[in-house]
Design an enzyme around this catalytic site. Sequence first.
Site, PDB file in Angstrom:
ATOM      1  N   GLU A  53       0.831  -1.206   0.000  1.00  0.00           N
ATOM      2  CA  GLU A  53       0.000   0.000   0.000  1.00  0.00           C
ATOM      3  C   GLU A  53       0.864   1.254   0.000  1.00  0.00           C
ATOM      4  O   GLU A  53       0.607   2.209  -0.742  1.00  0.00           O
ATOM      5  CB  GLU A  53      -0.916   0.002   1.232  1.00  0.00           C
ATOM      6  N   CYS A  88      -0.433  -0.065   7.601  1.00  0.00           N
ATOM      7  CA  CYS A  88      -0.908   0.430   6.302  1.00  0.00           C
ATOM      8  C   CYS A  88      -2.203   1.222   6.488  1.00  0.00           C
ATOM      9  O   CYS A  88      -2.480   2.135   5.721  1.00  0.00           O
ATOM     10  CB  CYS A  88      -1.152  -0.732   5.354  1.00  0.00           C
ATOM     11  N   ALA A 157       7.700 -34.353 -14.353  1.00  0.00           N
ATOM     12  CA  ALA A 157       7.521 -34.363 -15.806  1.00  0.00           C
ATOM     13  C   ALA A 157       7.012 -35.740 -16.183  1.00  0.00           C
ATOM     14  O   ALA A 157       7.508 -36.750 -15.669  1.00  0.00           O
ATOM     15  CB  ALA A 157       8.854 -34.081 -16.484  1.00  0.00           C
ATOM     16  N   SER A 171      14.711 -41.652 -16.869  1.00  0.00           N
ATOM     17  CA  SER A 171      13.801 -40.499 -16.838  1.00  0.00           C
ATOM     18  C   SER A 171      14.436 -39.226 -17.396  1.00  0.00           C
ATOM     19  O   SER A 171      13.794 -38.185 -17.461  1.00  0.00           O
ATOM     20  CB  SER A 171      13.343 -40.243 -15.393  1.00  0.00           C
ATOM     21  N   THR A 199      15.234 -41.566  -4.636  1.00  0.00           N
ATOM     22  CA  THR A 199      15.682 -40.673  -5.715  1.00  0.00           C
ATOM     23  C   THR A 199      17.171 -40.388  -5.582  1.00  0.00           C
ATOM     24  O   THR A 199      17.901 -40.347  -6.577  1.00  0.00           O
ATOM     25  CB  THR A 199      14.878 -39.348  -5.661  1.00  0.00           C
ATOM     26  N   GLU A 307      10.497 -33.024  -5.225  1.00  0.00           N
ATOM     27  CA  GLU A 307      10.996 -33.612  -6.473  1.00  0.00           C
ATOM     28  C   GLU A 307      11.316 -35.073  -6.192  1.00  0.00           C
ATOM     29  O   GLU A 307      12.439 -35.512  -6.337  1.00  0.00           O
ATOM     30  CB  GLU A 307      12.240 -32.868  -6.938  1.00  0.00           C
ATOM     31  N   GLY A 309      10.284 -39.397  -5.905  1.00  0.00           N
ATOM     32  CA  GLY A 309       9.760 -40.509  -6.673  1.00  0.00           C
ATOM     33  C   GLY A 309       8.317 -40.768  -6.273  1.00  0.00           C
ATOM     34  O   GLY A 309       7.750 -40.071  -5.412  1.00  0.00           O
TER      35      GLY A 309
HETATM   36  C1  AOF Z   1       0.027  -5.349   4.257  1.00  0.00           C
HETATM   37  N1  AOF Z   1       0.715  -5.051   3.115  1.00  0.00           N
HETATM   38  O1  AOF Z   1       2.371  -5.408   1.701  1.00  0.00           O
HETATM   39  C2  AOF Z   1       2.223  -6.820   3.554  1.00  0.00           C
HETATM   40  C3  AOF Z   1       1.476  -7.153   4.712  1.00  0.00           C
HETATM   41  O2  AOF Z   1       6.953  -6.950   9.763  1.00  0.00           O
HETATM   42  P1  AOF Z   1       6.092  -6.223   8.774  1.00  0.00           P
HETATM   43  O3  AOF Z   1       5.802  -4.805   9.186  1.00  0.00           O
HETATM   44  O4  AOF Z   1       6.617  -6.289   7.357  1.00  0.00           O
HETATM   45  O5  AOF Z   1       4.656  -6.944   8.780  1.00  0.00           O
HETATM   46  C4  AOF Z   1       4.509  -8.217   8.218  1.00  0.00           C
HETATM   47  C5  AOF Z   1       3.079  -8.660   8.365  1.00  0.00           C
HETATM   48  O6  AOF Z   1       2.208  -7.728   7.725  1.00  0.00           O
HETATM   49  C6  AOF Z   1       2.833 -10.008   7.682  1.00  0.00           C
HETATM   50  O7  AOF Z   1       2.961 -11.061   8.588  1.00  0.00           O
HETATM   51  C7  AOF Z   1       1.412  -9.848   7.174  1.00  0.00           C
HETATM   52  O8  AOF Z   1       0.473 -10.122   8.183  1.00  0.00           O
HETATM   53  C8  AOF Z   1       1.354  -8.375   6.832  1.00  0.00           C
HETATM   54  N2  AOF Z   1       1.832  -8.189   5.473  1.00  0.00           N
HETATM   55  N3  AOF Z   1       0.390  -6.407   5.013  1.00  0.00           N
HETATM   56  O9  AOF Z   1      -0.919  -4.638   4.590  1.00  0.00           O
HETATM   57  C9  AOF Z   1       1.794  -5.729   2.739  1.00  0.00           C
HETATM   58  N4  AOF Z   1       3.334  -7.512   3.207  1.00  0.00           N
HETATM   59 ZN    ZN Z   2       0.792  -3.298   5.908  1.00  0.00          ZN
END
Ligand code: AOF
Ligand code: ZN
Length: 385
Positions: A53, A88, A157, A171, A199, A307, A309
């Site tokens: 954001e 955010c 594959a 393979s 494997t 990956e 068997g």
């Molecule tokens: C959002 N927008 O782009 C992401 C979110 O340690 P921080 O501050 O980076 O927080 C990580 C946590 O925030 C993560 O565990 C998840 O719950 C949230 N990630 N949230 O609004 C973002 N990457």
């Molecule tokens: Zn955030």
Amino acid sequence: MCDEGLMLDLAARVGWRGHGLVEPNPMVGAVIARDGVVLGVGHHRRFGGLHAEREALADCRRRGLDARGATVYCTLEPCRHTGKQPPCTEALLEAGIARVVYACPDPGEASGGGARVLREAGIETRLSVASAAASGLAAPFVHRVRTGLPWVIAKWAQTIDGRIATRTGESQWISGARSRERVHRLRGRVDAVLAGIGTVLADDPMLNARGLRSVRRVARRVVIDGDLDIPLDSRLVMTAREVPTTVICARELLHVRLTEEKRQRLAVAGVEVLGVLGGAATAGWLDLASALRLLVERHDVTSVLVESGPGLLGSLMEADLVQEMVVYVAPLLLGDELARSAATGRVAASLSSGVRFQLLRNRRVGDDVELVYRRHGGWTTGAEG
Ligand code: AOF
Ligand code: ZN
């Protein structure tokens, strides 16, 4: 498709750019738009970095555009907590955003609940299911938070008639060069690559990412090896100082004199030896859910590429531990009932006892077809882009 679906699809595509860079955080993308016009886009670029954001708001500012009164489309509910980054929700309020449409609730205890905070502050905030791509982008993160298990992607594959090797075990190579390149790219983005001892004994594989311009993360190589049979001169053991390598054996072996010297020599070579108990869903008598959980606890593993068997894959399927499958179908037919198929060991007398997946994407890759399936809907994280 409606604007909302298109905007969220765009947010998902942008968010996907963080694959292999942001984990154990979720991939997140955000689009800011007004009257159908995109003002700015952003994504979570790397672990610890700005959230999507704030990246999108910064993008608006860079273009000299005011986001006041605009709508934010984000793949994940905006966070309300202070982690490595400030909330955010605050940034959206400060910017004067009028509406927020998000595609997936944040399951985090501290971070989740941002939608309510926004609503209480007077911002029209809504969960949307208009874009499967956006709703599924954070699926690996959500899965880990809810279950404590990593997101498991099985890859193989096969021939047109569903065989992964001939009756003699040949393979190399069923799929074409371009498919194999894509597998290496995927190996360069996951936290662990998992194989069974069968494997390792048959192919002596390296299980690392090769031929790439950049590797986003070095995947730990993990071998399920109940009896600790891995040869000391296998390529995995010989290169364990360069690429992290873990062998998971039966826990009892950790206390048995018979294997003491072997364990010591593996440790000297740089191999981590972990033990788990036997259990219902077993391969080499190991409880696979415990083995996967151990990888989360010890190494913060979020995604595992299998990956293996047919035996190990069948056991993982039986325990419902596989969330995604990336299958390459090559234009080759064997027609031999003794040729090996991708998964074995299950008893599936009726179609209803099969494990059902949803097809998420199909694309042509050279002469092969790449198919991506998911267990519970949503969108691919395995081989997009
Ligand atoms: C959002 N927008 O782009 C992401 C979110 O340690 P921080 O501050 O980076 O927080 C990580 C946590 O925030 C993560 O565990 C998840 O719950 C949230 N990630 N949230 O609004 C973002 N990457
Ligand atoms: Zn955030």
